[in-house]
Design a protein around this motif. Sequence first.
Motif, PDB file in Angstrom:
ATOM      1  N   VAL A  68      33.715   0.676  33.615  1.00  0.00           N
ATOM      2  CA  VAL A  68      34.937   0.666  33.462  1.00  0.00           C
ATOM      3  C   VAL A  68      35.981   0.899  34.038  1.00  0.00           C
ATOM      4  O   VAL A  68      36.074   1.779  35.272  1.00  0.00           O
ATOM      5  CB  VAL A  68      35.151   2.240  32.174  1.00  0.00           C
ATOM      6  CG1 VAL A  68      36.161   2.343  31.986  1.00  0.00           C
ATOM      7  CG2 VAL A  68      33.672   2.236  31.616  1.00  0.00           C
ATOM      8  N   GLY A  69      37.325  -0.909  34.025  1.00  0.00           N
ATOM      9  CA  GLY A  69      37.864  -0.564  35.105  1.00  0.00           C
ATOM     10  C   GLY A  69      39.262  -0.530  34.436  1.00  0.00           C
ATOM     11  O   GLY A  69      39.760   1.058  34.145  1.00  0.00           O
ATOM     12  N   CYS A  70      39.994  -1.145  33.690  1.00  0.00           N
ATOM     13  CA  CYS A  70      41.301  -1.215  33.411  1.00  0.00           C
ATOM     14  C   CYS A  70      40.512  -0.307  31.782  1.00  0.00           C
ATOM     15  O   CYS A  70      42.081   0.933  30.957  1.00  0.00           O
ATOM     16  CB  CYS A  70      41.754  -2.826  32.762  1.00  0.00           C
ATOM     17  SG  CYS A  70      40.785  -3.406  30.928  1.00  0.00           S
ATOM     18  N   GLU A  71      39.900  -0.414  31.483  1.00  0.00           N
ATOM     19  CA  GLU A  71      40.115   0.679  29.601  1.00  0.00           C
ATOM     20  C   GLU A  71      41.178   0.169  28.376  1.00  0.00           C
ATOM     21  O   GLU A  71      41.290   1.152  27.926  1.00  0.00           O
ATOM     22  CB  GLU A  71      40.524   2.229  30.220  1.00  0.00           C
ATOM     23  CG  GLU A  71      39.494   2.817  31.027  1.00  0.00           C
ATOM     24  CD  GLU A  71      39.502   4.262  31.079  1.00  0.00           C
ATOM     25  OE1 GLU A  71      38.550   5.162  29.944  1.00  0.00           O
ATOM     26  OE2 GLU A  71      40.041   5.083  32.308  1.00  0.00           O
ATOM     27  N   GLY A  73      40.696  -3.009  27.644  1.00  0.00           N
ATOM     28  CA  GLY A  73      40.274  -4.915  26.824  1.00  0.00           C
ATOM     29  C   GLY A  73      40.297  -5.338  28.217  1.00  0.00           C
ATOM     30  O   GLY A  73      40.627  -7.204  27.389  1.00  0.00           O
ATOM     31  N   VAL A  74      41.201  -5.548  29.114  1.00  0.00           N
ATOM     32  CA  VAL A  74      41.707  -6.771  30.069  1.00  0.00           C
ATOM     33  C   VAL A  74      40.500  -7.229  30.728  1.00  0.00           C
ATOM     34  O   VAL A  74      40.423  -8.768  31.313  1.00  0.00           O
ATOM     35  CB  VAL A  74      42.599  -5.810  30.857  1.00  0.00           C
ATOM     36  CG1 VAL A  74      43.260  -6.792  31.747  1.00  0.00           C
ATOM     37  CG2 VAL A  74      44.024  -6.101  29.755  1.00  0.00           C
ATOM     38  N   CYS A  75      39.949  -6.631  31.898  1.00  0.00           N
ATOM     39  CA  CYS A  75      38.799  -6.910  32.621  1.00  0.00           C
ATOM     40  C   CYS A  75      37.544  -6.793  33.136  1.00  0.00           C
ATOM     41  O   CYS A  75      37.270  -7.711  32.766  1.00  0.00           O
ATOM     42  CB  CYS A  75      38.703  -5.641  33.512  1.00  0.00           C
ATOM     43  SG  CYS A  75      37.659  -3.807  33.292  1.00  0.00           S
ATOM     44  N   GLY A  76      36.802  -6.903  31.257  1.00  0.00           N
ATOM     45  CA  GLY A  76      36.108  -7.469  30.588  1.00  0.00           C
ATOM     46  C   GLY A  76      34.671  -6.546  31.480  1.00  0.00           C
ATOM     47  O   GLY A  76      33.319  -7.057  31.765  1.00  0.00           O
ATOM     48  N   ALA A  77      35.113  -5.568  32.653  1.00  0.00           N
ATOM     49  CA  ALA A  77      33.282  -5.490  32.932  1.00  0.00           C
ATOM     50  C   ALA A  77      32.673  -4.468  32.160  1.00  0.00           C
ATOM     51  O   ALA A  77      31.695  -4.183  32.293  1.00  0.00           O
ATOM     52  CB  ALA A  77      34.387  -4.213  34.511  1.00  0.00           C
ATOM     53  N   CYS A  78      33.324  -3.745  30.650  1.00  0.00           N
ATOM     54  CA  CYS A  78      32.518  -3.112  29.872  1.00  0.00           C
ATOM     55  C   CYS A  78      31.435  -4.077  28.929  1.00  0.00           C
ATOM     56  O   CYS A  78      31.200  -3.453  28.374  1.00  0.00           O
ATOM     57  CB  CYS A  78      33.563  -2.251  29.907  1.00  0.00           C
ATOM     58  SG  CYS A  78      35.179  -2.792  28.681  1.00  0.00           S
ATOM     59  N   ARG A  88      34.134  -5.409  24.415  1.00  0.00           N
ATOM     60  CA  ARG A  88      34.575  -5.145  25.420  1.00  0.00           C
ATOM     61  C   ARG A  88      34.439  -3.874  24.264  1.00  0.00           C
ATOM     62  O   ARG A  88      34.765  -3.018  23.351  1.00  0.00           O
ATOM     63  CB  ARG A  88      36.068  -4.875  25.525  1.00  0.00           C
ATOM     64  CG  ARG A  88      35.781  -6.331  26.184  1.00  0.00           C
ATOM     65  CD  ARG A  88      37.049  -7.162  26.077  1.00  0.00           C
ATOM     66  NE  ARG A  88      36.869  -8.833  26.452  1.00  0.00           N
ATOM     67  CZ  ARG A  88      37.426  -9.466  27.653  1.00  0.00           C
ATOM     68  NH1 ARG A  88      37.913  -8.178  28.632  1.00  0.00           N
ATOM     69  NH2 ARG A  88      36.583 -10.140  28.353  1.00  0.00           N
ATOM     70  N   CYS A  90      35.140  -0.727  26.095  1.00  0.00           N
ATOM     71  CA  CYS A  90      36.347   0.438  25.570  1.00  0.00           C
ATOM     72  C   CYS A  90      36.649  -0.146  24.300  1.00  0.00           C
ATOM     73  O   CYS A  90      37.970   1.090  24.254  1.00  0.00           O
ATOM     74  CB  CYS A  90      36.734   0.034  27.285  1.00  0.00           C
ATOM     75  SG  CYS A  90      37.536  -1.578  27.180  1.00  0.00           S
TER      76      CYS A  90
HETATM   77  S1  FES Z   1      37.277  -1.705  30.820  1.00  0.00           S
HETATM   78 FE1  FES Z   1      38.537  -3.933  31.326  1.00  0.00          FE
HETATM   79  S2  FES Z   1      38.060  -4.762  29.414  1.00  0.00           S
HETATM   80 FE2  FES Z   1      36.499  -2.753  29.387  1.00  0.00          FE
END
Ligand code: FES
Length: 187
Positions: A68-71, A73-78, A88, A90
Motif C-alpha cells: 500500500v503506497g498512495c492509498e 489509486g495512483v501508484c498501483g502498488a496494491c 487497485r 485500495c
Molecule cells: S496504494 Fe497506490 S494505488 Fe493503491
Amino acid sequence: MTTSVPSSPSPAPAVRPTVVRTPPLAEPSGWHEIRLTVNGDRIACQVESRLLLSDFLRDRLGLTGTHVGCEHGVCGACTVLLDGAPVRSCLILAAQCEGADIRTVESLAPGDAPLTAVQRAFHECHGMQCGFCTPGFVMTTTALTEQAGRPAGPEVADALSGHLCRCTGYRNIRRAVCQALDERFGE
Ligand code: FES
Ligand code: FES
C-alpha cells in the motif's frame, strides 16, 4: 370634524409549516457477511462496511505481499487480480467482493513452487530495486500473460502506465514485461 383613522389590517393568519413525515432511514448495517475466494482458499467472514480490500488482505488475512503506497489509486502498488482483472485494492471495499475470486502476489509461487515466468523475468531483467512497486507490476503483467492473445504494444503501455516506480527508471521493468510476454506468446 372628526377624521376617521383607518383601522390597521387584521394580521395574516400564521403560515404553519407543513410537516412531512418520512419513514426513518434504515440504520446502515456496519458489518457485512461475505464469501469469496482468495488465492484458492474459500473464505467466509464478516467485514466492516468501510474496510478496504487492501486492508482486508493485509491485516485480516496476513497477505502483506500486496503493498500500500498512495492509498488513492495512483501508484498501483496494491494491484491484485479480481476475477482475473487487475484492480487497485485500495479503491475497493472488501464488502464489494462477495463471490469474487481474488489473487494476490502470494498466489504465484506458493511455498517452494518455482517462480512463474513473470516473476522470473523480473528477476532476470533486474526489474526491481527496493521492490515496493513490484507486486503491483507483477500482478498486472500476470494478467497480460493470461489473455487469449498477445496484447498490442499500446495495450501493454496503457496497463503499465498505472504503476509508479521510484527506483528503476522503468527500463528494466519494460524488459521484464517483454520477456514474460515473449515466453508466453512467442516473439
Ligand atoms: S496504494 Fe497506490 S494505488 Fe493503491
Ligand atoms: S523498485 Fe523501488 S519503487 Fe519500484
